[in-house]
Design an enzyme around this catalytic site. Structure first.
Site, PDB file in Angstrom:
ATOM      1  CE1 TYR A 142      -3.846   2.365   0.361  1.00  0.00           C
ATOM      2  CE2 TYR A 142      -2.547   3.229   2.325  1.00  0.00           C
ATOM      3  CZ  TYR A 142      -3.633   3.511   1.299  1.00  0.00           C
ATOM      4  OH  TYR A 142      -4.514   4.416   1.376  1.00  0.00           O
ATOM      5  CG  ASP A 237       5.649   3.756   1.092  1.00  0.00           C
ATOM      6  OD1 ASP A 237       5.907   4.565   2.036  1.00  0.00           O
ATOM      7  OD2 ASP A 237       4.600   3.691   0.482  1.00  0.00           O
ATOM      8  CE  LYS A 300       0.457   4.661   8.172  1.00  0.00           C
ATOM      9  NZ  LYS A 300       0.732   4.575   6.978  1.00  0.00           N
TER      10      LYS A 300
HETATM   11  C1  PLP Z   1      -0.094   4.723   5.561  1.00  0.00           C
HETATM   12  C2  PLP Z   1       0.770   4.365   4.411  1.00  0.00           C
HETATM   13  C3  PLP Z   1       0.887   5.368   3.218  1.00  0.00           C
HETATM   14  C4  PLP Z   1      -0.243   6.155   2.924  1.00  0.00           C
HETATM   15  O1  PLP Z   1      -0.006   7.508   4.135  1.00  0.00           O
HETATM   16  P1  PLP Z   1      -1.446   8.317   4.272  1.00  0.00           P
HETATM   17  O2  PLP Z   1      -0.849   9.548   5.359  1.00  0.00           O
HETATM   18  O3  PLP Z   1      -2.431   7.385   4.932  1.00  0.00           O
HETATM   19  O4  PLP Z   1      -1.861   8.820   3.104  1.00  0.00           O
HETATM   20  C5  PLP Z   1       1.571   5.108   2.197  1.00  0.00           C
HETATM   21  N1  PLP Z   1       2.498   4.062   2.261  1.00  0.00           N
HETATM   22  C6  PLP Z   1       2.612   3.167   3.526  1.00  0.00           C
HETATM   23  C7  PLP Z   1       3.595   2.042   3.494  1.00  0.00           C
HETATM   24  C8  PLP Z   1       1.605   3.446   4.525  1.00  0.00           C
HETATM   25  O5  PLP Z   1       1.776   2.561   5.457  1.00  0.00           O
END
Ligand code: PLP
Length: 469
Positions: A142, A237, A300
């Site tokens: 994701y 990511d 996060k």
């Molecule tokens: C949570 C998440 C996102 C998206 O972040 P948001 O602040 O919810 O848009 C992107 N990449 C990873 C790996 C994530 O866990």
């Protein structure tokens, strides 16, 4: 008294599904979501006054625990000086420096407000720099909800059983190749066939949005090598793993570079640096692997609970962003001073002790859960990446999205509600990681509440019945 049910009904009347992010609606576990009234340390209280030990931790940001005084004070101080200016502030520079110190690959950092924006901008930058359009992502990873990254996207997309989202033009989906996670051969073949068209490969540091699935030894280094060979960029990511699984995220944990400068007064370690204890099991990952992603995305934890995310990378790449370069990106609230203050206070608080604590808490909970499920004879596999973990109701270890989806997902809801009944708030989906905080450590009442709930929760998973076809 206002009940959760009342609040949910009122919310549903004005907000689609009653929530602003789909997993919060409890679709896959059924029932009424708990509306949170307040939180402190490892605990949250719902609108009905029920107390829970929290294993969501805002899906990652609350590394230090809820309403940590250092963070709240920093936000309060920043708020008193004004909420937003639309002009640069020193706090952005300080936070960028703090990030670069932990992940030197991020020579320059650009702040945005969400992880979605960070990955979207990283993709645009990669396309702008390479002059190519094709993106590779992995099934079950994701990266937020931008158009080109929603195919087989894990997280809420997995929970909802969706292959992707409506509203994404076919022409955009066609520019994203979705490959099986942890499958080096598939990446090699894609590069062999279309290497000159590929702008970037985007991959989670450790996949934690289909449940927790660590990368196999060699997977990330091979992606890096192939990108280099074919002139594509590797985007790692770390929105979820960054500054959560080690002081320098998954990159630091798995390369053995998870160093923080010694706190004042500590003399251990070479040149004032010392390693953090590596979590007990990481699904066979070989530590000390080296590879160099070109761009990294964070979110996060770096906002400490406020809206903040970032991308970072080599200066020559990052300088291609506006105003220096031709790749446009902007944001009214980007680098918001309250968000930066929360992020700085969180990173300052996140010392080696904190990472040791979350590792220990994760070991304790994952170990007890594993033992209880064994006692009940429930087929399961605990996915683990540093302090992140989740349970798969699967006989065999899960290494990719196909494996994650093949599990007995129906065992999760009964287990979830048994934990809930005993005052433990789990992520309401089998496809999400469980998150702990440093505030769980040493709070015997909180830890005992979790450990005491586990035997009956394992029994509930054992007694679960598959849905009738
Ligand atoms: C949570 C998440 C996102 C998206 O972040 P948001 O602040 O919810 O848009 C992107 N990449 C990873 C790996 C994530 O866990």
């Amino acid at each position: 008294m206002t009940t959760n049910a009342d609040l949910f009904a009122a919310a549903q009347a004005v907000i689609p599904g009653g929530v602003d992010s789909p997993v919060r609606a409890y679709g896959s576990v059924g029932g009424v979501p708990s509306f949170v009234a307040r939180a402190k340390g490892p605990r949250v209280w719902d609108a009905e006054g029920h107390e829970f030990v929290d294993l969501i931790c805002s899906w990652g940001p609350m590394l230090l625990g809820h309403a940590d005084e250092r963070v709240v004070d920093a936000v309060r101080t920043a708020a008193e000086a004004g909420l937003s200016f639309g002009a640069p502030t020193e706090s952005e520079t300080l936070l960028a420096e703090a990030i670069r110190k932990r992940v030197p690959l991020a020579e320059k950092v650009r702040f945005v407000s969400t992880g979605t924006e960070a990955t979207m901008t990283a993709i645009r930058l990669a396309r702008g720099v390479t002059g190519r359009d094709l993106i590779i992502k992995f099934a079950g990873n994701y990266h937020g909800h931008s158009d080109c990254l929603l195919s087989e996207a894990g997280s809420g997309v997995a929970t909802g059983g969706l292959p992707a989202s409506a509203g994404v033009p076919a022409g955009i989906s066609a520019l994203t190749l979705v490959l099986p996670y942890n499958n080096v051969k598939a990446v090699q073949e894609a590069f062999a066939q279309r290497g000159s068209e590929i702008a970037a490969v985007i991959v989670e540091g450790a996949a934690a949005n289909m449940g927790v699935v660590a990368p196999r030894a060699g997977f990330l280094p091979e992606i890096s090598r192939l990108c280099r060979e074919h002139g594509a960029l590797m985007i790692q990511d770390e929105v979820l793993t960054g500054f959560r699984v080690s002081p320098s995220g998954w990159w630091g944990l798995s390369t053995g570079r998870e160093y923080l400068e010694s706190p004042v007064g500590t003399t251990s370690g070479p040149a004032g640096l010392f390693p953090v204890g590596v979590a007990a099991q990481n699904n066979g990952v070989t530590f000390g692997e080296f590879w160099t992603p070109d761009l990294l995305t964070f979110g996060k934890v770096i906002g400490g609970g406020m809206p903040l995310a970032a991308l970072g990378g080599r200066a020559e790449l990052m300088n291609q962003l506006a105003p220096l370069g031709p790749v446009y990106q902007a944001g009214t609230l980007s680098g918001n001073p309250l968000s930066c203050a929360a992020g700085l206070a969180t990173l300052r608080g996140a010392d080696n002790n904190v990472y040791g604590k979350v590792d220990a808490v994760a070991d304790t909970i994952a170990g007890a859960l594993d033992a209880a499920l064994n006692r009940e004879g429930v087929p399961h596999f605990i996915g683990r990446a540093g302090s992140l973990f989740s349970v798969f109701f699967s006989e065999t270890p899960v290494t990719d999205y196909a494996g994650a989806k093949a599990q007995e997902t129906w065992r999760f809801a009964p287990m979830f509600w048994e934990f809930h009944r005993q005052g433990v708030m789990l992520p309401p989906s089998v496809f999400e990681a469980w998150f702990v905080s440093a505030a769980h450590f040493g709070d015997d009442a909180a830890m005992n509440q979790i450990l005491d709930a586990i035997p009956a929760a394992a029994k509930a998973a054992a007694a679960a019945e598959p849905p009738q076809a």
